[in-house]
Structure formats: structure tokens, C-alpha cells
Design a protein around this motif. Structure first.
Motif, short mmCIF file in Angstrom:
data_model
loop_
_atom_site.label_atom_id
_atom_site.label_comp_id
_atom_site.label_asym_id
_atom_site.label_seq_id
_atom_site.Cartn_x
_atom_site.Cartn_y
_atom_site.Cartn_z
N VAL A 54 0.84 -1.20 0.00
CA VAL A 54 0.00 0.00 0.00
C VAL A 54 0.85 1.23 0.00
O VAL A 54 0.36 2.27 0.29
CB VAL A 54 -0.78 -0.01 1.30
CG1 VAL A 54 -1.51 1.25 1.41
CG2 VAL A 54 -1.61 -1.22 1.35
N PRO A 55 2.06 1.15 -0.09
CA PRO A 55 2.93 2.32 -0.18
C PRO A 55 3.12 2.79 -1.60
O PRO A 55 2.42 2.38 -2.47
CB PRO A 55 4.24 1.81 0.38
CG PRO A 55 4.15 0.35 0.34
CD PRO A 55 2.74 -0.06 0.06
N ASP A 56 4.08 3.61 -1.81
CA ASP A 56 4.34 4.16 -3.14
C ASP A 56 4.88 3.09 -4.06
O ASP A 56 5.38 2.09 -3.64
CB ASP A 56 5.37 5.27 -3.05
CG ASP A 56 4.97 6.28 -2.04
OD1 ASP A 56 4.44 7.29 -2.43
OD2 ASP A 56 5.17 6.05 -0.85
N VAL A 57 4.82 3.37 -5.32
CA VAL A 57 5.26 2.37 -6.29
C VAL A 57 6.47 2.85 -7.04
O VAL A 57 6.65 4.02 -7.25
CB VAL A 57 4.15 2.13 -7.29
CG1 VAL A 57 4.24 0.75 -7.83
CG2 VAL A 57 2.84 2.38 -6.65
N GLY A 58 7.28 1.97 -7.55
CA GLY A 58 8.38 2.35 -8.40
C GLY A 58 8.43 1.45 -9.59
O GLY A 58 7.83 0.42 -9.60
N GLY A 59 9.14 1.80 -10.61
CA GLY A 59 9.10 0.89 -11.70
C GLY A 59 10.20 1.03 -12.67
O GLY A 59 10.55 0.10 -13.34
N ALA A 60 10.82 2.14 -12.93
CA ALA A 60 11.80 2.20 -13.98
C ALA A 60 13.15 1.93 -13.41
O ALA A 60 13.33 1.57 -12.29
CB ALA A 60 11.75 3.55 -14.63
N THR A 61 14.18 2.19 -14.20
CA THR A 61 15.53 1.88 -13.82
C THR A 61 15.83 2.29 -12.41
O THR A 61 16.12 3.32 -12.15
CB THR A 61 16.45 2.69 -14.72
OG1 THR A 61 15.91 2.71 -15.97
CG2 THR A 61 17.81 2.11 -14.77
N GLU A 62 15.88 1.67 -11.47
CA GLU A 62 16.16 2.01 -10.10
C GLU A 62 15.14 2.93 -9.50
O GLU A 62 15.37 4.10 -9.30
CB GLU A 62 17.51 2.68 -9.98
CG GLU A 62 17.95 2.68 -8.57
CD GLU A 62 17.78 1.33 -8.02
OE1 GLU A 62 17.25 1.20 -6.95
OE2 GLU A 62 18.14 0.39 -8.64
N LEU A 401 -6.52 2.80 3.89
CA LEU A 401 -6.32 1.64 4.74
C LEU A 401 -6.74 1.84 6.19
O LEU A 401 -7.33 0.94 6.79
CB LEU A 401 -4.86 1.20 4.69
CG LEU A 401 -4.51 0.15 3.66
CD1 LEU A 401 -3.07 -0.29 3.84
CD2 LEU A 401 -5.43 -1.04 3.75
N PRO A 402 -6.46 3.00 6.80
CA PRO A 402 -6.88 3.16 8.20
C PRO A 402 -8.37 3.00 8.41
O PRO A 402 -8.82 2.77 9.54
CB PRO A 402 -6.41 4.59 8.53
CG PRO A 402 -5.28 4.84 7.61
CD PRO A 402 -5.65 4.14 6.34
N GLU A 488 -2.96 -1.50 8.00
CA GLU A 488 -1.91 -2.41 7.60
C GLU A 488 -1.67 -3.51 8.62
O GLU A 488 -1.35 -4.65 8.27
CB GLU A 488 -0.62 -1.63 7.36
CG GLU A 488 -0.72 -0.63 6.23
CD GLU A 488 0.56 0.17 6.07
OE1 GLU A 488 1.63 -0.41 6.29
OE2 GLU A 488 0.48 1.36 5.74
N ASP A 489 -1.83 -3.19 9.92
CA ASP A 489 -1.65 -4.23 10.94
C ASP A 489 -2.69 -5.34 10.77
O ASP A 489 -2.37 -6.52 10.93
CB ASP A 489 -1.77 -3.61 12.33
CG ASP A 489 -0.61 -2.67 12.64
OD1 ASP A 489 0.46 -2.85 12.03
OD2 ASP A 489 -0.79 -1.78 13.48
N LEU A 490 -3.91 -4.95 10.45
CA LEU A 490 -4.95 -5.95 10.22
C LEU A 490 -4.61 -6.81 9.00
O LEU A 490 -4.73 -8.03 9.03
CB LEU A 490 -6.30 -5.25 10.02
CG LEU A 490 -7.48 -6.15 9.67
CD1 LEU A 490 -7.72 -7.18 10.76
CD2 LEU A 490 -8.74 -5.33 9.42
N LEU A 491 -4.17 -6.16 7.93
CA LEU A 491 -3.81 -6.90 6.72
C LEU A 491 -2.67 -7.87 6.97
O LEU A 491 -2.68 -9.01 6.50
CB LEU A 491 -3.43 -5.93 5.60
CG LEU A 491 -4.54 -5.02 5.07
CD1 LEU A 491 -4.02 -4.21 3.90
CD2 LEU A 491 -5.73 -5.84 4.65
#
Length: 532
Positions: A54-62, A401-402, A488-491
Motif C-alpha cells: 500500500v505504499p508508493d510504487v516504483g518501476g523504472a531503472t532504479e 487503509l486506516p 496495515e496491521d490488520l492486513l
């Protein structure tokens, strides 16, 4: 008599005792569908991703990215279990964009006070007219097949710092491409090598990806230093990914976590430059060291571009987060800058190559070279654009999420003893307005949870002769969930012990109700559908 609920298979009464308490009564409801209008009953909803992802996403070279959570998928079988994913996974990588997160939802009900399972059910808030379906006549739950286990990610190469490192199948394709391209360059620089130039090129490809691994290990070590769990590192097409399962708690840590990767690439470039000094130019060692120096400089520079999912985008996100005090504002700013960068790469990279600004003459960049440049630009642009979009979706998921709280999503449950006929148990549940059954012993200690699918599968005329214990699933410690868990703790708790139902208890051990994975999925989707 005690009160509880769930689904599963029979089990002996060997669980640790939990003090039972009865629940308030209400009008009859359907056990297979969450009662979203009953402010007195506990509706069960279990969100899922995080790899958490559920946090941020990344995807390209590093890029520092987050994994995507998948919505829970309960099963209808006797031993069916659900594996709610973690939405917190943060992928920090020089590779593919992370997957899009699954939506989440929260229940719009207020939880009732915990009930004393040893007292008879008393009347409680009635359900709306459209919710007057009895537990005995509820329809079969529309459960999906269980999720297949997540693939490991390729060939396991080792576990530095306890984190598994995998090489994806796509890496071999890229290694072959690098070997072919670099081999063609060696033919012009060192023609005397002949066919051996491809062995030198293969060595360069392996050494380059070793540098990428060092880049990823920098993210991993920083994450472990901040107590953030790392699921794995994967080397793949266009780089690597460090899958960090939690998001940094402060903008300062977010900045450091993103910056250490490009910093290590710059350090490697400097080391390769120093190693070149005593080496004679025009030799195999000289060409290899020069190529590795330039490659690491490119990796560092590209990842410092200020747009998600690149490391520079996460650094920009941290700065905006620090200024505004809102992580979502930082994500929005960095994601849109990332999309602008994707357009610039798509258009600008072929133009720069054709103009000769990247070192080669414009006359040489014709035919196949032009097509390859355009294809490379399109792939890079797609990775950046997709990663930026995933970052926005993951941030929205984390924001909602909260709202997912075990207390508000739990169903009211009725306790029944092991030899109670199913018809009698259903009558008690319907009289109490409960939508779950918990099998207890003579002392009121919960033993197992009666499965929804099993209830529906018993014909009505046979229910007086079927004991509830034959339709129940043994209650394990992992199926006991605190009513105070949320987000997130529940998940994380649900993901650790996949099941279709969970017994929800107070901190004192008193039974609060039953949390259903099917309700969680509905709540998860509903929450994601709301605008941020």
C-alpha cells in the motif's frame, strides 16, 4: 450459552480458552453478505498488499516502489483458505514497474459493545427491511478459488543480509542483448579479439548487473536499518527491484531510502574511474572499466530524475511531504512529474540520438539504429508512465487503509455447543440477529468456526440431524484477531494466517464476533472506489 461465528472443519477442544461473552440481538441477517446498515452488528471485512504490496510504487531503472496488494479471495471448500496480500510492499528498483494495488474498503457501521457469550441474546438494533434475510436461507457465497502462491521471482542467487536475490528470466534476454550490442562496439575498438569479443561482452553484462545489485543492496540495507522488512531483490529487464514491504514513516527516511541507490552507483562510477588510471587505454581491461564507469553514471543520473517511480521521484515526494505534511501531496506531485518525464523520454531520446548529442554522428544513426532508439525510448517511457500511475493508486490505497478496522467489520456471532443441531443453531442466530456461529465447549471456550459454505450445502430437511461440529473449522491461534487491529496491521495479521473466517476477540480475551474474508474483499473494493 456463548456466542461466536465462522466457518471451517471440526476440531477437538484443545485450543486455549477464551472467555466467551454473548452478543446483542438484532433482526435476522444473511451470513453470506455483509450487513452494511446494521449499526449494532459486527460486519466482517478483511482488506488485503502490502506487498501489503500500500505504499508508493516504483518501476523504472532504479525506482523505490511498493508492491501491490491483492484483494482477499475466500474459498467455499472445506479447507478453503484465503491469503490476503500485503499492501505495504515498496519496490525500490532499477527495473519493472510494480503491480497496481487492489482496492480496499471500510464498513460504514458502528461496532456494538462486546457481548457476553454466556448470556442469552437480547434484542438489539433491528436491520433495515432489505436486510431481513435469515441465516438459514442465505444464498451460497460467491467465493473465488484460492489464490495461487506468489512466484519466487526466478533463479535464486543468494541471500545477502537475509534477503533473497532472484534473477528473472527476462534478465537473460537483456544479457544477450547487451552482449550483442557491446560486442559490436568492441569489434570497432578491439578488432583483434575476433569472436572472443562476445565473451568479453558477456563479462561486461554480468559485471554491469552486479553493479545494479549493489545499487539495490544499498536500498535494502537502508530499509533494514529503518526496520522496514524487505521481501526480495529481483534482477530483471531494465534493472532491478527491491521489494520493501513497508513505507518509510518520515519524509527524511523516505529521502535517504531513495537517495542511497544513486549514491552507490556514483561511488561505483568513481571506483571504476580510479581503477582506469593505471590501465592502458585501448586494452580489454581499459575498455571494460570505461564501460562500467559510464554505465553506472547513466544509472545514477537516470534514477535521479525527479519523477516517480524513479529514486529522484521518491526524493521529490519526500521533499513535498516534508513541506505540506501530507504524503499524498508528495505522491501526486512526483507522479505527475514522472508522467511528464515519460513524455520527454519518448520524444526527446530519439531526437537527441538523431542529432548526435549523445556522442554518435547523425550520419551513423539511420535505419535499424533509428528503430532501436525509438523502441528503447518507448519501453522506458512506458515503464515510467506506468510506475507513476501505480504510485498514485498505491498512495490512494494507503490513504484508505486506516478505514479498515476489525471492530467495525466484524459480524455478530452466536455460540453453540458441539452437539447442537444445525437447525437449532440457525434458529438461535436468527433470533439474535447474528450472522456467524462459533462452536464452544461446555465451559464456553471457543473451539471452531462454522463455515458459511457448509451451512448452505446442507438441505433444510437434513439440518435437524446435522451437528454444527461437523461443519466447523478448527480454531487456531492464527485465526484469533484482536478487535483493535486496523489498516496495515490488520492486513498483515490476515496475511500471516490465510482463512475464510477469523474469531475477533477483545484484549481481555472476550469474544467480539467473527471476521469474514468475503466481507473484507467487499469493504476493500468499496474503499478504493471512493475519491481521495
Amino acid at each position: 450459552m456463548d456466542e461466536s461465528g465462522g466457518s471451517g472443519q471440526p476440531r477437538p477442544g484443545t485450543d486455549r480458552p477464551a472467555k466467551p461473552h454473548t452478543g446483542p440481538t438484532a433482526q435476522t441477517t444473511d451470513p453470506t453478505t455483509p450487513d452494511q446498515h446494521d449499526h449494532g452488528s459486527r460486519a466482517a471485512t478483511s482488506p488485503t498488499s502490502p506487498a501489503t504490496e500500500v505504499p508508493d510504487v516504483g518501476g523504472a531503472t532504479e525506482a523505490t516502489t511498493d508492491g501491490t496488494p491483492a484483494a482477499p479471495q475466500p474459498t467455499a471448500g472445506d479447507n478453503a483458505a484465503q491469503d490476503p496480500p500485503t499492501p505495504d510492499d515498496t519496490d525500490t528498483g532499477t527495473g519493472n514497474a510494480p503491480h497496481a494495488p487492489a482496492p480496499g474498503e471500510h464498513a460504514d457501521t458502528t461496532p456494538p459493545a462486546p457481548t457476553d457469550l454466556r448470556k442469552p441474546a437480547a434484542p438489539h438494533d433491528p436491520h433495515p427491511a432489505d436486510e431481513h434475510r435469515t441465516l438459514a436461507h442465505s444464498g451460497a457465497p460467491k467465493n473465488r478459488p484460492p489464490q495461487s502462491p506468489q512466484p519466487r521471482g526466478g533463479l535464486l542467487m543468494g541471500r545477502p543480509f537475509g534477503v533473497p536475490v532472484y534473477v528473472a528470466p527476462s534478465w537473460f534476454l537483456v544479457a544477450a542483448l547487451i552482449t550483442w550490442v557491446f560486442g559490436g562496439q568492441l569489434e570497432r575498438v578491439l578488432p583483434e579479439l575476433g569472436a572472443a569479443r562476445y565473451l568479453v561482452s558477456l563479462f561486461f553484462a554480468v559485471a554491469f548487473y552486479a553493479s545494479v545489485l549493489v545499487h539495490e543492496l544499498a536500498h535494502t540495507v537502508a530499509a533494514l536499518r529503518f526496520k522496514l522488512p524487505v521481501r526480495r531483490i529481483q534482477l530483471q529487464f531494465f534493472g532491478g527491484v527491491s521489494e520493501i514491504e513497508k513505507e518509510a514513516e518520515t519524509p527524511g527516511r523516505e529521502f535517504v531510502l531513495a537517495f542511497v541507490g544513486p549514491l552507490l552507483s556514483l561511488v561505483l562510477a568513481g571506483l571504476f574511474y580510479l581503477a582506469m588510471q593505471p590501465v592502458e587505454p585501448g586494452t580489454v581491461p581499459g575498455v571494460l572499466l570505461a564501460g562500467l564507469m559510464v554505465s553506472n553514471l547513466i544509472v545514477a543520473a537516470f534514477n535521479l530524475l525527479p519523477g516517480l517511480p524513479l529514486d529522484g521521484g521518491r526524493m521529490l515526494r519526500a521533499v513535498v511531504w516534508k513541506i505540506t505534511g501530507r504524503p499524498m501531496s508528495g505522491t501526486i506531485a512526483a507522479a505527475w512529474v514522472g508522467r511528464a518525464l515519460a513524455v520527454c523520454v519518448l520524444i526527446g531520446l530519439p531526437l537527441l540520438t538523431q542529432s548526435g548529442a549523445l556522442g554518435s554522428s547523425a550520419e551513423d544513426n539511420v535505419g535499424m539504429d533509428t528503430v532501436m532508439d525509438a523502441l528503447l525510448a518507448a519501453i522506458l517511457a512506458a515503464i515510467i508512465w506506468t510506475g507513476a500511475g501505480n504510485s498514485l493508486r498505491m498512495a490512494r490505497l494507503r490513504e484508505h487503509l486506516p478505514e479498515l478496522r476489525a471492530r467495525t467489520l466484524t459480524r455478530r456471532a452466536v455460540p453453540v455447543e458441539t452437539d447442537t443441531p444445525l437447525s437449532e443453531a440457525l434458529r438461535r442466530a436468527n433470533d439474535a440477529g447474528a450472522r456467524a456461529l462459533v462452536v464452544v465447549d461446555a465451559e464456553g471456550t471457543p473451539l471452531s468456526l462454522v463455515r458459511e459454505a457448509a451451512i448452505v450445502g446442507v438441505p433444510e430437511h437434513r439440518r435437524p440431524w446435522v451437528a454444527v461440529s461437523g461443519l466447523a473449522q478448527d480454531l487456531t491461534d492464527g485465526m484469533r484477531v484482536s478487535a483493535e487491529l486496523a489498516g496495515e496491521d490488520l492486513l498483515d495479521t490476515l496475511r500471516a494466517t490465510p482463512a475464510t473466517e477469523y474469531l475477533v476477540v477483545e484484549e481481555t480475551g472476550e469474544i467480539y464476533g467473527v471476521l469474514s474474508a468475503a466481507d473484507v474483499e467487499r469493504a476493500f473494493v468499496k474503499a478504493m472506489a471512493r475519491p481521495s
